[in-house]
Enzyme design. Structure first.
Site, short mmCIF file in Angstrom:
data_model
loop_
_atom_site.label_atom_id
_atom_site.label_comp_id
_atom_site.label_asym_id
_atom_site.label_seq_id
_atom_site.Cartn_x
_atom_site.Cartn_y
_atom_site.Cartn_z
CD GLU A 1 -2.65 -2.47 2.98
OE1 GLU A 1 -2.46 -3.20 1.87
OE2 GLU A 1 -2.49 -1.01 2.53
CB CYS B 1 -4.86 -2.17 -5.57
SG CYS B 1 -5.14 -1.99 -2.83
#
Length: 646
Positions: free
Chosen positions: A317, A413
């Protein structure tokens, strides 16, 4: 750095805006109740959360096993923060009562020494604080601190604030430079933001000092996480060779002052940069400010997608190499764009420079809200700039870039992060110093500031006009500084700035993207700015190989994209001639109703059905349709592109 500004609370601002009020209403009416049910495992067919049940078990109110990610607590904290900000937008006694109940459970779960993390309380109490690299205890603590500060700010209730103060004190007792304390720092940055907010709310220097310690300790010993692993002898995320440990992933490869390029996991980095900027502003730390400037410029000038997306590398990421910005393989996590809003605003608090406000605006109107379906019920974690059904979300290298938004995630998230950003929007619109009120965003609202109450009426981002009505609190003279977006040409005849109807020379009072209007204000004084909203063609740096020969379209802050549902199959065969006429129009029906769309006099290249042919494709005229990027993937699975061949 400029004269110090006072941070604006979200409760000081009431958003009344054609674009954002609908977003806030959707979040309050649909998203917050939906996410609350998800956190309580009451929604069939989506990923199980169990997050609130974990707190009940940790509190001794239920029996059972921990379920979820090691950072599952953070989903509850972010939901609480978003719920708190929503109470400032629209008071809701029932929601507040349910939030109070959750806070009471959290308080009961807290251990006698102040420790609070349900994974380790329930599952591995013997391993508390042993794995800062992987286990997110400090990350979860930071989010809980942010939630507590927001809840106290909006409701005045301090139960959760006392909980996180005890938690912060426990952290201070364990970590620090002193002899006998552990010289560690978090694997996932976030506690630094929480500690700074706790300092701003309580005024207790020890919380700011702890934030500085965690920031400045990072990178002093690049082998820290390696040594931590060797010492404990176990790993949370499975066994892997210690020589595979890449400390740049956690931005631990160098001190914060020596980092010149944004690298590693992008959310961790942006949370760290946000805390750095907050600390630099608070302490007037010029060295730290320059470190922030260096990293900001590296991102904005070399690693930022046109949509505001950040992170071109799905592995980890992470930030990609400079100018490496693949469209169909983009990661561009929703959380990173939200974090860039946080970073931009903290930079604005140090220096009034329209470059920061421009990026904040880019993020808000594009790669943040693209993370949520227009009905508020489904979410993107990843925000690609190109989608190909059959490949996107399915083939190796593309599995992360889904063509439609899922209902929820095991790692959830992004959805609650969106909630807290959208409901707290007002706090990013303004700053106020002793002599000046700064308006950063042209969003319809009423703001109750120290020197004045100011109302903004606007149809931005669809129309180029905003009217500021000023109601001064005192008779003293002050300056109103209004951000003018970078694309507005103040020298154009069609662009005008007026005070009570009288045109003034905006170029003479323009400084770094803000017009400064100083006067002794009277009740009802109006400042109006009007400018044409032209469609702009944008070209990428030639180092960005994926976009060579391509053009993207923008109007105002909005980036546009092309979907197959409007343009038929094979949108890669479409071309936008260099001089093609582009006509904006307002969509009158369907899910996109109220959005400004674009009609383009383009063409389609039609070639042989053979795999290869020596006969060139022929051109056919075609009318193309472009929609705002944030609204893509709301009408079924289809092709999508931002960058089109010209």
């Amino acid at each position: 750095m400029r004269e110090k500004v006072k941070e604006i609370r979200s409760s000081q601002v009431n958003i009344a805006d054609a674009f954002w009020s609908r977003m806030q209403e959707k979040v309050i009416d649909v998203v917050i109740p939906f996410q609350e049910k998800v956190l309580n495992d009451e929604i069939p067919g989506v990923e199980k959360s169990h997050a609130i049940e974990n707190f009940r078990i940790a509190a001794g109110l239920k029996t059972g096993e921990f379920y979820g990610m090691v950072f599952q607590d953070s989903d509850v904290a972010k939901w609480l923060e978003g719920a708190a900000f929503s109470l400032a937008v629209r008071p809701d006694a029932a929601l507040e009562a349910r939030a109070d109940e959750i806070i009471e459970i959290i308080g009961k779960a807290q251990q006698p020494d102040g420790y609070l993390d349900t994974y380790f309380i329930i599952k591995e109490p013997e391993h508390r604080w042993q794995n800062l690299h992987e286990c997110h205890e400090l990350y979860c603590a930071g989010h809980m601190m942010e939630a507590a500060v927001a809840y106290y700010d909006v409701t005045g209730k301090d139960q959760l604030l006392h909980v996180v103060e005890r938690l912060a004190d426990a952290i201070i007792d364990r970590f620090g430079p002193e002899e006998g304390k552990e010289h560690g720092f978090p694997g996932h940055q976030e506690v630094e933001i929480g500690l700074m907010k706790l300092y701003h709310t309580t005024g207790k220097e020890k919380y700011k000092d702890m934030a500085r310690y965690f920031l400045e300790e990072r990178g002093k010993d690049p082998d820290y996480f390696y040594q931590e692993k060797v010492k404990r002898g176990w790993q949370h995320w499975g066994q892997y060779s210690l020589d595979q440990l890449d400390v740049s992933y956690n931005q631990a490869h160098a001190t914060i002052y020596d980092q010149k390029e944004a690298v590693g996991h992008a959310v961790r980095a942006l949370y760290m940069y946000t805390a750095m900027a907050d600390l630099a502003r608070t302490d007037g730390d010029e060295r730290l400010y320059q470190a922030c400037r260096t990293l900001w410029e590296n991102i904005v000038n070399r690693k930022l997608y046109i949509t505001g997306g950040i992170g071109g590398n799905p592995e980890g990421e992470a930030f990609s190499n400079e100018y490496e910005l693949p469209n169909d393989m983009a990661y561009a996590e929703t959380c990173v764009s939200i974090a860039m809003v946080f970073f931009a605003h903290r930079m604005l608090e140090m220096e009034t420079d329209g470059a920061y406000a421009d990026i904040m605006e880019k993020e808000l109107y594009n790669s943040t809200v693209s993370g949520m379906q227009l009905d508020g019920k489904r979410y993107f974690y990843v925000n690609p700039l190109e989608c190909e059904p059959g490949a996107s979300g399915k083939l190796f290298g593309y599995k992360h870039a889904l063509p439609v938004r899922p209902g929820w995630y095991a790692c959830a998230c992004c959805p609650p992060n969106l909630v807290r950003m959208i409901t707290s929007l007002g706090k990013y619109c303004w700053d106020e110093s002793g002599s000046t009120i700064y308006s950063h965003l042209m969003i319809g609202q009423t703001a109750k500031l120290e020197k004045a109450e100011i109302t903004i009426e606007t149809r931005y981002p669809w129309e180029g006009e905003a009217v500021y009505t000023v109601k001064p609190v005192t008779g003293q003279e002050f300056t109103l500084a209004i951000h003018v977006p970078y694309y507005v040409d103040l020298g154009q005849e069609e662009t005008c700035l007026t005070v009570n109807g009288e045109r003034i020379n905006a170029q003479e009072i323009l400084q770094k993207g803000y017009v400064y209007i100083r006067r002794k204000w009277a009740d009802g004084d109006q400042v109006a700015i009007r400018f044409p909203m032209e469609v702009r063609r944008v070209y990428a740096n030639q180092r960005v190989r994926e976009d060579a020969g391509c053009v993207a379209l923008m109007r105002g802050p909005v980036v546009y994209c092309f979907e197959g549902v409007d343009n038929g199959e094979l949108i890669q065969s479409l071309r936008i001639p260099r001089e093609a006429a582009v006509t904006p129009y307002v969509c009158e029906e369907g899910i996109l109703k109220g959005n400004t769309l674009l009609k383009i006099e383009g063409c389609r290249m039609v070639g042989s059905e053979a795999l290869y042919s020596e006969k060139p494709p022929v051109r056919e005229e075609a009318v193309l349709t472009a929609i705002p990027y944030y609204a893509w993937a709301n009408r079924g699975e289809t092709q999508m592109r931002v960058w089109m061949l010209e």
